[in-house]
Design a protein around this motif. Structure first.
Motif: not given
Length: 295
Positions: A261-272
């Protein structure tokens, strides 16, 4: 209970026009299936012809196969890809029987995989598609090689007040159209959404003019999540409005089953759609790691 459906046939036909337009942006599928299940007919596309364990894509709420256009070409460089339009959601799948609970939500997915005759498959779900993939894994695990979740909704954390407000803005009939457009930008981390984009129009119609009559998703218990034996990769979006990503990450890491598990700080819910190349690369690294462990 009622059946999920478009509000009118006129709206349905408008949706189909945008759907056909959006599908032209994807590679040509090798096969198209309309699979009869316990609760309706499910549209499934097969892309690629490499062999090996394929990927099965679960789109998000009010979305369908075209939403995976940013990721498809990259994934096909390494894997065969199946994508299905979720039953009870706007798309080419047609619900014919009421779905009353979470277990019945999983039954039709099992029906699909049995009919496709896949020995194993990697599940990849975004948002509500992530919830759908996990829900399936809670009840059935025979066919699952791994699970990859992109900012999954209501899996590791409850809904935020922001996403509840977003839902109200998109479905209430008296809300101005300008508010709906702003809310689509909001869920995408402030990025402007092209109103003429066929995929964006599909989601807009789905949110506003498709009546979802499947049961509201419920957050899973710790016992349910720990019962899943397949390796799991979950990527949370740091700018997600769906949940508190930091709390979701902490909870995911506290579980006893094998989860990366990890967080991508710059991503929004529209990550894909924001980071398609990075997502595809991370999926490849994760699946390569699984394969090396089996050798």
């Amino acid at each position: 209970m009622e059946i999920s459906r478009f509000k009118s046939e006129k709206i349905h036909q408008k949706f189909l026009t945008f759907y056909d337009e959006a599908m032209k942006k994807l590679p040509v599928p090798q096969e198209i299936f309309d699979i009869d299940t316990t609760y309706g007919t499910v549209r499934v596309y097969r892309f690629g012809n490499r062999g090996g364990i394929p990927i099965l894509l679960f789109p998000g709420r009010a979305a369908s196969t075209p939403m995976w256009e940013p990721n498809m070409a990259g994934l096909l460089k390494t894997y065969d890809v199946y994508s299905m339009d979720l039953l009870g959601e706007p798309g080419m799948s047609t619900q014919t029987k009421p779905i009353k609970d979470n277990e019945q939500q999983a039954v039709w997915v099992e029906d699909v995989l049995r009919e496709l005759q896949l020995t194993k498959v990697h599940l990849v779900g975004v948002s509500f598609g992530g919830w759908s993939a996990v829900n399936y894994a809670v009840y059935y695990q025979k066919y699952i090689a791994s699970i990859i979740l992109l900012d999954p909704a209501l899996v590791f954390a409850p809904f935020s007040l922001k996403i509840i407000l977003f839902s109200l803005i998109t479905i209430l009939p008296f809300v101005p159209e300008s508010w709906r457009k702003k809310s689509m930008s909001w869920i995408s981390g402030g990025a402007q959404v092209d109103p003429q984009d066929s995929t964006a129009r599909l989601i807009s119609i789905g949110l506003k003019d498709f009546l979802i009559k499947t049961p509201p998703p419920k957050q899973f218990t710790t016992e349910q999540l720990n019962s899943i034996q397949a390796p799991i990769l979950v990527i949370f979006a740091g700018k997600s409005i769906v949940h508190d990503s930091a709390k979701a990450l902490a909870y995911a890491k506290s579980l006893s089953n094998p989860i990366e598990a990890e967080i991508w700080p710059a991503a929004s819910h529209a990550i894909n759609g924001e980071f398609p190349n990075e997502i595809n690369e991370r999926i490849g690294t994760f699946l390569s790691g699984i394969n090396s462990q089996k050798k």
